[in-house]
Structure formats: structure tokens, C-alpha cells
Design a protein around this motif. Structure first.
Motif: not given
Length: 344
Positions: A74-79, A98-99, A134-137, A197-198
Motif C-alpha cells: 500500500a505504501l509503495n502504491a500510494n500517490r 505525493g512526496k 524512493a525517498i524525496d525528502l 518541496l512540492g
């Protein structure tokens, strides 16, 4: 010798200290707290070690520490759905706007400059770092080893999706750069400053603590703090390592406004004569929630590393007693399991 020097410099680069005379917490010899603070001394450390050597063995009942399988699919699919996952110790994974955001990530086996000595992880993390999206921040609260883990930062700097953005207090960037994070991906913040960020905004809030990573020469020359993280109409707040100071937390509550979920530390607090200035205990964590006016809290910063004298499983009992003392429902100040996700 040159290889040893290079290895030491990698893990203990001395921060460049540039005080701003306009800021009262910037002093000639390093940063200071907003309110009077008793800095731990070498004599304090030696007294504590002597007392520990005379204590009976402490029994840590690891089976009592709650854990659950993380919702990785669920975490990987979450946007688009906000979520907050307690990984372990001070490490939390947040999804906003979305980050993908990590706070104080540590996946090393030891909270130490060495992986052959120092506080060892007693329970494995509920997921591997590479199992997360993948981590954004990445938000780093201060430079102590159980919060700024050199090896984990280096892995994040090399993630296949590219190096994430890092935000950290003033002076912490030196260690991040040594770990391979490009200077262009680091934003160093003073208290009350923000990175964006965003749609995500992270504001560095003051804490009642201190900093040190090198054996000598760097004490309080890098700043420390916590983060208020905002996005999707929500605000999360983690105070970082901190002692209790009611005026500080009332000030933070006034400055940042309503907190939907506070990540409050409840571990690493005995003996009180030594740790009270720098780490809250569970009862003080409850008082922080009241001082800031937070709507709800999750208990973090416990259950992984034996850093202090209390049994690793005891913070949950002390938290339950504190909630009863203050007549606060356990549904308001919850004890999540390692790996547990709260969806919003």
C-alpha cells in the motif's frame, strides 16, 4: 595513517560555525538553548558510568515491544493519501502531497560511529530501507548518532531514483556532504526557517538539547531541533531529542498552530539526574502534548537501542501511568507498533 584520517573525517567532519549576531541563540563559541540548560559534563558521564557498573543487570523484555508487518504494498502504491509510519526508534516515514519523507533515518545495526562497538539494535527494523518507495525528502534533527546515521545517509544519497533533498539544522551539512549528499541537495536551517518541496513544508522548531559528534572541538557548533511537517491540510510535528521546558513548548504551540499528530519521544530517560535536561520521560511527553495543544500523539524514540538505564520495554508502562495521571485517553496518545501506519 592517511586512510584512518580520511575515515575519521568522513564520519566526524567538523562543522564550520558562522554565528549570526542578530540571533540570541548564536554565541561566540556555539549555539545555545532558548532557556537555561545544564550541559552534560565529562564528570557527569563518568559518574553515570560508575553508577551503571554497580547496578544489577537490567532485564529487557523484548517480546513486550509491539511490532507488526508493514503495509509495504500500500505504501509503495500510494500517490495521494497522507500516511505516517513509525519505523523504529526516531525514524518515521511520512507521505504527504505525493512526496515520500523520512525523519532521522537509521538502519544501521549500531547507533555509533563504529559497527563493532556502541549501542546495538535489539530488534530489527520492520522493513528494509530499499523496501520503501524512493525517498524525496530527508529531515535530520541533529547530529547525534542515533539520529544522523552516516551509513543510512550514504545509502539514501545513492538510491537508484537519485539523491533526495535533505533538510537539517545549521552545521549538520558537513556530515551529510561527507556521506555523499551533494551540497545542492542540502538545505541547512536555523530555528523557525522552512524548506519546501512540492506542496510539503518542513519548519525547524527549537529543542532543549545539544550537539556533538566529534571527540572534541565541535560541541554545540551544529544546531539541533525538531520539525513541523505540513501538507495536504495536515501538520505533523516531531520535537527531536529534547528536555522538558514548559515555556519552550508553549511557544512552539503558539508559533506552529494546531498539530494533527505529534511524534513524541518516550524513551532514553534514566537516570533522571543526568538525562532530565536533555531527554523527556513519558510523563513529560504527555505534558508536551498539553503545552502545545496537539490533537493527538504517537509515542516514538524507544524500543530499539539500549541507550540509558531503564528496561527497553518500560516506557510503555510509564506512558500508561502518565496518561492515567493526566486523565488522557490512550486513544489520544497512542503507542504504535514498529511498522504501523496511520492513514489520513
Amino acid at each position: 595513517m592517511s586512510r584512518l584520517k580520511s575515515w575519521l573525517q568522513d564520519r566526524w567532519p567538523l562543522p564550520v560555525y558562522r554565528p549570526d549576531p542578530r540571533q540570541p541563540h548564536h554565541q561566540a563559541d556555539g549555539y545555545r538553548n532558548l532557556f537555561p540548560f545544564r550541559q552534560p559534563s565529562l564528570a557527569d558521564v563518568l559518574r553515570w558510568e560508575w553508577q551503571r557498573s554497580r547496578m544489577p543487570a537490567v532485564k529487557h523484555r523484548l517480546e513486550r515491544i509491539p511490532r507488526q508487518a508493514p503495509e509495504l504494498a500500500a505504501l509503495n502504491a500510494n500517490r495521494d493519501r497522507p500516511s505516517l509510519t513509525w519505523v523504529a526508534h526516531a525514524t518515521s516515514f511520512i507521505q504527504l502531497c505525493g512526496k515520500n519523507i523520512l525523519i532521522d533515518p537509521i538502519w544501521s545495526q549500531r547507533a555509533s560511529p563504529f559497527q563493532w562497538a556502541g549501542p546495538e539494535r535489539q530488534l530489527p527494523p520492520p522493513m528494509a530501507l530499499q523496501e520503501l518507495p524512493a525517498i524525496d525528502l530527508v529531515l535530520i534533527t541533529h547530529n547525534h548518532y542515533d539520529h544522523l546515521d552516516f551509513n543510512t545517509v550514504r545509502r539514501l544519497a545513492r538510491q537508484p531514483a537519485g539523491c533526495p533533498q535533505f533538510a537539517a539544522p545549521l552545521g549538520v551539512g558537513a556530515t551529510l556532504r561527507r556521506a555523499g549528499v551533494p551540497a545542492s541537495r542540502i538545505q541547512e536551517l536555523d530555528w523557525w526557517q522552512c524548506c519546501r518541496l512540492g506542496g510539503v513544508e518542513a519548519e525547524l522548531t527549537p529543542a532543549h538539547h545539544w550537539s556533538k559528534r566529534w571527540m572534541m572541538g565541535d560541541e554545540n557548533r551544529a544546531l539541533w531541533g525538531g520539525f513541523a511537517v505540513r501538507g495536504d491540510g495536515l501538520q505533523f510535528w516531531y520535537p527531536g531529542d529534547t528536555g522538558y521546558q514548559d515555556q519552550l513548548f508553549q511557544l512552539i504551540g503558539e508559533r506552529i498552530g494546531a498539530v494533527d499528530l505529534a511524534l513524541l519521544p518516550i524513551g532514553a530517560y534514566e537516570p533522571r539526574w543526568f538525562l532530565r535536561p536533555q531527554h523527556v520521560n513519558p510523563e513529560e511527553a504527555v505534558r508536551i502534548l498539553l503545552d502545545t495543544g496537539g490533537r493527538a500523539a504517537w509515542a516514538v524514540h524507544w524500543g530499539s537501542f539500549i541507550l540509558t538505564d531503564e528496561p527497553l520495554d518500560r516506557p510503555q508502562d510509564d506512558l500508561a501511568a502518565a496518561l492515567a495521571q493526566w486523565n488522557i485517553s490512550p486513544e489520544v496518545f497512542q503507542l504504535p507498533a514498529m511498522g504501523e501506519t496511520r492513514w489520513f
